[in-house]
Design a protein around this motif. Structure first.
Motif, PDB file in Angstrom:
ATOM      1  N   GLY A 111       0.858  -1.173  -0.022  1.00 57.27           N
ATOM      2  CA  GLY A 111      -0.178  -0.047   0.006  1.00 57.27           C
ATOM      3  C   GLY A 111       0.920   1.229  -0.021  1.00 57.27           C
ATOM      4  N   TRP A 112       0.155   2.307  -0.250  1.00 60.84           N
ATOM      5  CA  TRP A 112       0.995   3.714  -0.192  1.00 60.84           C
ATOM      6  C   TRP A 112       1.701   3.847   1.068  1.00 60.84           C
ATOM      7  CZ3 TRP A 112       3.029   6.361  -3.731  1.00 60.84           C
ATOM      8  CH2 TRP A 112       3.679   7.543  -3.647  1.00 60.84           C
ATOM      9  N   ALA A 113       1.163   3.634   2.089  1.00 58.18           N
ATOM     10  CA  ALA A 113       1.779   3.776   3.527  1.00 58.18           C
ATOM     11  C   ALA A 113       1.484   2.490   4.682  1.00 58.18           C
ATOM     12  CB  ALA A 113       1.603   5.203   4.154  1.00 58.18           C
ATOM     13  N   MET A 114       2.107   2.585   5.555  1.00 57.65           N
ATOM     14  CA  MET A 114       1.686   1.322   6.444  1.00 57.65           C
ATOM     15  C   MET A 114       0.350   1.413   7.130  1.00 57.65           C
ATOM     16  SD  MET A 114       2.206  -1.351   7.825  1.00 57.65           S
ATOM     17  CE  MET A 114       1.701  -2.173   9.368  1.00 57.65           C
ATOM     18  N   HIS A 115       0.141   2.858   7.425  1.00 53.95           N
ATOM     19  CA  HIS A 115      -0.926   3.133   8.180  1.00 53.95           C
ATOM     20  C   HIS A 115      -1.723   4.268   7.243  1.00 53.95           C
ATOM     21  CE1 HIS A 115      -0.094   0.962  11.637  1.00 53.95           C
ATOM     22  NE2 HIS A 115       1.016   1.386  11.757  1.00 53.95           N
ATOM     23  N   ASP A 116      -3.038   4.338   7.265  1.00 49.76           N
ATOM     24  CA  ASP A 116      -3.954   5.173   6.351  1.00 49.76           C
ATOM     25  C   ASP A 116      -3.184   6.594   6.004  1.00 49.76           C
ATOM     26  OD1 ASP A 116      -5.460   3.137   6.047  1.00 49.76           O
ATOM     27  OD2 ASP A 116      -7.331   4.234   7.149  1.00 49.76           O
ATOM     28  N   PRO A 117      -2.793   6.716   5.060  1.00 45.18           N
ATOM     29  CA  PRO A 117      -2.543   8.248   4.735  1.00 45.18           C
ATOM     30  C   PRO A 117      -3.442   9.255   4.826  1.00 45.18           C
ATOM     31  CG  PRO A 117      -2.663   6.888   2.654  1.00 45.18           C
ATOM     32  CD  PRO A 117      -2.923   5.989   3.666  1.00 45.18           C
ATOM     33  N   VAL A 118      -3.451  10.266   4.794  1.00 46.26           N
ATOM     34  CA  VAL A 118      -4.567  11.201   4.923  1.00 46.26           C
ATOM     35  C   VAL A 118      -4.603  12.129   3.603  1.00 46.26           C
ATOM     36  CG1 VAL A 118      -5.273  13.379   6.292  1.00 46.26           C
ATOM     37  CG2 VAL A 118      -4.043  11.535   7.387  1.00 46.26           C
ATOM     38  N   PRO A 119      -5.851  12.088   2.914  1.00 46.98           N
ATOM     39  CA  PRO A 119      -6.985  11.370   3.252  1.00 46.98           C
ATOM     40  C   PRO A 119      -6.745   9.836   2.722  1.00 46.98           C
ATOM     41  CG  PRO A 119      -7.379  12.415   1.227  1.00 46.98           C
ATOM     42  CD  PRO A 119      -5.971  13.146   1.779  1.00 46.98           C
ATOM     43  N   SER A 120      -7.353   8.931   3.630  1.00 48.18           N
ATOM     44  CA  SER A 120      -7.228   7.599   3.291  1.00 48.18           C
ATOM     45  C   SER A 120      -7.844   7.149   1.938  1.00 48.18           C
ATOM     46  CB  SER A 120      -7.815   6.633   4.544  1.00 48.18           C
ATOM     47  OG  SER A 120      -9.017   6.805   4.464  1.00 48.18           O
ATOM     48  N   LEU A 121      -7.684   5.997   1.807  1.00 48.45           N
ATOM     49  CA  LEU A 121      -8.469   5.465   0.296  1.00 48.45           C
ATOM     50  C   LEU A 121      -9.718   5.366   0.810  1.00 48.45           C
ATOM     51  CD1 LEU A 121      -6.053   2.531  -1.174  1.00 48.45           C
ATOM     52  CD2 LEU A 121      -6.988   4.839  -2.335  1.00 48.45           C
ATOM     53  N   ALA A 122     -10.055   4.952   1.864  1.00 44.29           N
ATOM     54  CA  ALA A 122     -11.518   4.597   2.258  1.00 44.29           C
ATOM     55  C   ALA A 122     -12.259   5.986   2.107  1.00 44.29           C
ATOM     56  CB  ALA A 122     -11.745   4.435   3.673  1.00 44.29           C
ATOM     57  N   GLU A 123     -11.469   7.088   2.406  1.00 42.65           N
ATOM     58  CA  GLU A 123     -12.268   8.460   2.550  1.00 42.65           C
ATOM     59  C   GLU A 123     -12.193   8.939   1.153  1.00 42.65           C
ATOM     60  OE1 GLU A 123     -10.598  10.315   6.755  1.00 42.65           O
ATOM     61  OE2 GLU A 123      -9.292  10.189   5.246  1.00 42.65           O
ATOM     62  N   ARG A 124     -11.307   8.609   0.251  1.00 40.79           N
ATOM     63  CA  ARG A 124     -11.215   9.229  -1.019  1.00 40.79           C
ATOM     64  C   ARG A 124     -12.348   8.438  -1.809  1.00 40.79           C
ATOM     65  NH1 ARG A 124      -6.417  11.479  -3.091  1.00 40.79           N
ATOM     66  NH2 ARG A 124      -4.762  11.639  -1.447  1.00 40.79           N
ATOM     67  N   ILE A 125     -12.727   7.164  -1.581  1.00 40.36           N
ATOM     68  CA  ILE A 125     -13.622   6.413  -2.517  1.00 40.36           C
ATOM     69  C   ILE A 125     -14.891   6.026  -1.827  1.00 40.36           C
ATOM     70  CG2 ILE A 125     -11.588   5.531  -3.974  1.00 40.36           C
ATOM     71  CD1 ILE A 125     -12.245   2.704  -2.537  1.00 40.36           C
ATOM     72  N   LYS A 126     -15.195   6.402  -0.660  1.00 42.17           N
ATOM     73  CA  LYS A 126     -16.225   5.653   0.197  1.00 42.17           C
ATOM     74  C   LYS A 126     -17.807   5.940  -0.303  1.00 42.17           C
ATOM     75  CE  LYS A 126     -16.485   9.348   3.607  1.00 42.17           C
ATOM     76  NZ  LYS A 126     -16.754   9.869   4.787  1.00 42.17           N
ATOM     77  N   ASP A 127     -17.833   7.174  -1.136  1.00 40.19           N
ATOM     78  CA  ASP A 127     -19.247   7.144  -1.646  1.00 40.19           C
ATOM     79  C   ASP A 127     -19.303   7.230  -3.135  1.00 40.19           C
ATOM     80  OD1 ASP A 127     -20.411   7.805   0.886  1.00 40.19           O
ATOM     81  OD2 ASP A 127     -19.424   9.813   0.779  1.00 40.19           O
ATOM     82  N   MET A 128     -18.321   6.540  -3.698  1.00 41.60           N
ATOM     83  CA  MET A 128     -18.226   6.506  -5.288  1.00 41.60           C
ATOM     84  C   MET A 128     -18.680   5.430  -5.736  1.00 41.60           C
ATOM     85  SD  MET A 128     -14.237   7.542  -6.234  1.00 41.60           S
ATOM     86  CE  MET A 128     -13.392   9.165  -5.925  1.00 41.60           C
ATOM     87  N   SER A 129     -19.381   5.250  -6.899  1.00 36.07           N
ATOM     88  CA  SER A 129     -19.807   3.993  -7.529  1.00 36.07           C
ATOM     89  C   SER A 129     -18.557   3.171  -7.658  1.00 36.07           C
ATOM     90  CB  SER A 129     -20.306   4.274  -8.934  1.00 36.07           C
ATOM     91  OG  SER A 129     -19.348   4.556 -10.037  1.00 36.07           O
ATOM     92  N   TRP A 130     -18.885   1.736  -7.993  1.00 35.38           N
ATOM     93  CA  TRP A 130     -17.762   0.902  -8.199  1.00 35.38           C
ATOM     94  C   TRP A 130     -17.038   1.335  -9.171  1.00 35.38           C
ATOM     95  CZ3 TRP A 130     -16.143  -3.718  -6.151  1.00 35.38           C
ATOM     96  CH2 TRP A 130     -15.308  -4.669  -6.889  1.00 35.38           C
ATOM     97  N   ASP A 131     -17.512   1.518 -10.337  1.00 37.37           N
ATOM     98  CA  ASP A 131     -16.362   1.788 -11.710  1.00 37.37           C
ATOM     99  C   ASP A 131     -15.556   3.102 -11.161  1.00 37.37           C
ATOM    100  OD1 ASP A 131     -17.016  -0.475 -13.493  1.00 37.37           O
ATOM    101  OD2 ASP A 131     -19.255   0.619 -13.593  1.00 37.37           O
ATOM    102  N   ASP A 132     -16.547   4.275 -10.812  1.00 33.24           N
ATOM    103  CA  ASP A 132     -15.582   5.405 -10.301  1.00 33.24           C
ATOM    104  C   ASP A 132     -14.304   4.969  -9.328  1.00 33.24           C
ATOM    105  OD1 ASP A 132     -16.982   6.943 -12.104  1.00 33.24           O
ATOM    106  OD2 ASP A 132     -18.163   7.675 -10.447  1.00 33.24           O
TER     107      ASP A 132
END
Length: 578
Positions: A111-132
Motif C-alpha cells: 500500500g502507499w503507507a503502512m497506516h492510512d495516509p491522509v486522506p485515506s483510500l476509504a475517505e477518497r472512494i467511500k461514496d463513489m460508484s464501483w466503476d468510479d
C-alpha cells in the motif's frame, strides 16, 4: 545456551514476525516439490521483508544486504515496499532496487503507507460508484504523492504499483487490498484495481501468505487455519501472540536463541501434513532501535546480521523445510481460467446442489466432479443454458463461462424500494412464476450481462388465457416494502434460484411448469466455509457495516463474495502422490 548482549535484545524487541498456518483444506496438503523427489518436505517456509515505514539510506542498504544474504544461500524472499518507501529508494538509493531486481526477489506491495495516509483510500472512494472507485484507485496507484500524509497527487510522476512495474519490470505479485494497514478489512474496489494492474494475490494481514487458498475477486487469497500462531521472539526471549491457540513457543524459556526457539517449533510439527511458516522482518531493525529509532552501532548491526544469518542457515539446511515465495505459491495452484466450458451433465449436478443447499442465502460455492464453481460461475452457467434454450428451443451440450464480477449494485443502490440486503425479506411474498417467464427474462437481460452480474432483474411475461405473453404485467399487485409493483423486481440471488429451478424443469421437458419465487439474501453468509476461515462481517443495517469501515462499494458487493471459490492445486503438489 548461547546468550547475546542485552543492549541488542532491547533494540530488537520486534525482531521476527512468524505465522504458522497449519492445513485444514486444500492448500494444507500442498506445496512445491520437496528437497528430494522421493519425499517432499512437509514444512514450507516463507521469508519476507517489510519496507513499511519511512526509510533512509541506512535502512535501504540494510534491505540490499539482507537480499544478498538470501542469495548466498540460494533462496529468495518476498520484499514489500510501500509506495512512499519505494519512492525514497528509487530516488535516493537506486542500488537497493537494482540488487532486488538482479537477484530476482519477488516484490509485493504494502500500500502507499503502512497506516492510512491522509486522506485515506476509504475517505477518497467511500461514496463513489464501483466503476468510479476502481478508476480512482488505478489513478492513485499510478502516480506519486509528495508525502504519505499528502492529499494531492503529482500526475507528472509515477508512483505506487506503476512505479513498481517501471522499477522492477513487472507488477507486484501480491498487494494489500485494504486501505493501508494490514489490520483493516480488504476493499473489493481496491483489489479489483490492483488486479487490473497485474497483481495476482492478496496476502493475509501483515503480508503473510495464508493457507488454505481460494479465489476472490480475481485474486489468489490466503487465510490462516485455526492452528495459526503469530510469534515475535527477540534475541533473548520469545514473545508469543497465540490468538487463543497454544504454541510450542509457549514452552520456550528465555533467554533463548531464535534458532533454538525455531527448532523447538519445527521439531514438533506433524510429519503427516504440510505446515506453512511465514517469517517476516523489517530492514530498519538491522540498523535502528525499535523503540527510540536510534541508529545502532556497527557492532550491534553486525550482531543482528550474524544472528539472522544463523536463522537462515538453519532453515536452508533443514531437511524437512522448503523455502518458498509468493511466486512459488502462485505456481502451486491451477490458474483461474479466463473461460471455462461447462457440460450439461455438470450443470445438472450444479442445479441439484444449488437447490438442495439453498437457505435464506445462496450457498458459498458449488463443487462437482472435482471442480469448484463460484456463484458467478453458477449464475452464468444457468443463464447461458437458458439463453441458448430461448434461441434454439433446446439445450446445447455445453456452454462457455468466463471470469465475471459479482453484482456491483443491488436493488437498494439502484433506488428500488425493498429491504434487499438484510435478512428476512418479508417484503417479497412466496409465490410462483411460469418457467417461460424466467426464460424470457434471461433473453431480455442478456445484453446487460457484460463484465459483471446485473444488480436487479425485472421479470416480465406471463401466462394468460390466450397463452404466454412475452411482455406485460406480472404478479399484479405484488407488494415490495409497502409499495405495489406491476412487475416483480428480483435481486441476483433470487433470480439465480429461479433459473436453477427453470433449468431443471426444462431438462424434464416441463415447459409449462412454474418455479418458486422466494425472498433471499443477495450474499452468502460464508458460515459454511469453516475451512476457509472467513472473518465474520457484521450483519444487518448499514450503520453496523459502517463500523467495519466498509465503503459504499463493499456495502453493495459485500467484498465480491459472489466470486469466491477454493483454489485447486496442481497434481504434482499433492503429498499423497509421492
Amino acid at each position: 545456551m548461547r546468550k547475546y548482549p542485552a543492549k541488542t535484545a532491547s533494540n530488537l524487541s520486534r525482531l521476527f514476525v512468524i505465522v504458522v498456518a497449519g492445513s485444514t483444506l486444500l492448500l494444507a496438503q500442498h506445496g512445491p516439490k520437496g528437497p528430494s523427489p522421493q519425499k517432499p518436505a512437509r514444512i514450507y517456509f516463507n521469508f519476507f521483508q517489510h519496507f513499511d515505514v519511512p526509510i533512509g539510506r541506512d535502512e535501504a542498504l540494510a534491505g540490499k544486504r539482507v537480499a544478498e544474504l538470501y542469495a548466498r544461500y540460494g533462496i529468495k524472499a518476498d520484499f514489500y515496499p510501500t509506495g512512499s518507501s519505494l519512492v525514497n529508494m528509487v530516488d535516493h538509493v537506486p542500488e537497493t532496487v537494482e540488487t532486488l531486481k538482479r537477484l530476482g526477489m519477488p516484490i509485493g506491495y504494502h500500500g502507499w503507507a503502512m497506516h492510512d495516509p491522509v486522506p485515506s483510500l476509504a475517505e477518497r472512494i467511500k461514496d463513489m460508484s464501483w466503476d468510479d472507485a476502481v478508476q480512482h484507485v488505478t489513478y492513485l496507484e499510478s502516480h506519486r504523492r509528495p508525502s504519505p500524509r499528502a492529499a494531492e497527487i503529482d500526475p507528472a510522476r509515477e508512483g505506487g504499483i506503476a512505479l513498481i512495474k517501471s522499477a522492477f519490470g513487472e507488477p507486484p505479485v501480491v498487494a494489500f487490498g485494504s486501505f493501508g494497514a494490514g489490520g483493516l478489512p480488504p476493499c473489493a474496489a481496491v483489489e479489483r484495481a490492483h488486479q487490473k494492474m497485474g497483481v495476482k494475490m492478496r496476502p493475509v494481514g501483515g503480508s503473510m501468505l495464508g493457507y488454505p487458498l481460494f479465489w476472490e475477486n480475481g485474486l489468489l487469497v490466503g487465510r490462516t487455519s485455526p492452528r495459526t500462531v503469530m510469534l515475535m521472539p527477540n534475541l533473548v526471549s520469545a514473545v508469543t501472540f497465540p490468538f487463543g491457540f497454544r504454541s510450542p513457543w509457549d514452552d520456550a524459556q528465555p533467554p533463548a536463541h531464535p534458532v533454538a526457539v525455531l527448532k523447538s517449533l519445527l521439531d514438533v510439527l506433524p510429519e503427516d501434513q504440510i505446515t506453512f511458516v511465514s517469517f517476516g522482518w523489517h530492514p530498519f531493525q538491522f540498523v535502528r532501535d525499535v523503540q527510540t529509532r536510534r541508529l545502532l552501532s556497527q557492532d550491534e548491526t553486525e550482531t543482528v546480521f550474524r544472528i539472522y544469518e544463523e536463522v537462515v542457515r538453519y532453515v536452508v539446511t533443514s531437511k524437512r523445510v522448503r523455502v518458498v515465495t509468493s511466486k512459488d505459491v502462485l505456481n502451486m495452484v491451477v490458474p483461474l481460467p479466463e473461460t471455462q466450458a461447462v457440460a450439461v451433465s455438470t450443470a445438472d449436478e450444479m442445479a441439484g446442489l444449488l437447490l438442495a443447499n439453498w437457505g435464506g442465502s445462496p450457498p458459498e460455492y458449488l463443487e462437482t466432479g472435482g471442480t469448484d464453481f463460484s456463484l458467478c460461475d453458477a449464475f452464468q452457467t444457468f443463464f447461458e443454458f437458458l439463453r441458448e434454450y430461448s434461441a434454439a428451443g433446446r439445450f446445447p451440450k455445453a456452454v462457455t463461462i468466463r471470469d465475471l464480477l459479482g453484482p456491483t449494485d443491488t436493488p437498494v443502490s439502484l433506488g428500488i424500494a425493498g429491504s434487499r440486503i438484510g435478512a428476512g425479506f418479508t417484503d417479497i411474498p412466496a409465490t410462483t412464476v411460469p418457467v417461460r417467464t424466467v426464460v424470457y427474462t434471461v433473453r431480455e437481460t442478456a445484453p446487460r450481462l457484460t463484465d459483471r452480474i446485473p444488480g436487479a432483474f425485472q421479470l416480465s411475461g406471463r401466462e394468460t388465457a390466450k397463452g404466454f405473453e412475452p411482455s406485460g404485467e406480472l404478479l399484479d399487485g405484488v407488494i415490495l416494502n409497502e409499495r405495489s409493483y406491476s412487475k416483480a423486481v428480483l435481486n441476483p440471488a433470487e433470480f439465480l434460484y429461479c433459473m436453477a429451478q427453470a433449468y431443471r424443469k426444462l431438462r424434464s421437458n416441463d415447459i409449462s411448469g412454474s418455479v418458486l419465487v422466494r425472498g433471499t439474501n443477495v450474499f452468502p453468509t460464508m458460515e459454511g466455509l469453516k475451512s476457509i476461515e472467513f472473518e465474520p462481517l457484521p450483519a444487518g443495517d448499514r450503520s453496523q457495516l459502517a463500523k467495519a469501515r466498509l465503503t459504499r462499494q463493499d456495502w453493495y458487493t459485500l467484498l465480491q463474495r459472489w466470486t469466491v471459490k477454493p483454489a485447486r492445486l496442481k497434481t504434482e503438489h499433492h503429498p499423497e502422490r509421492h
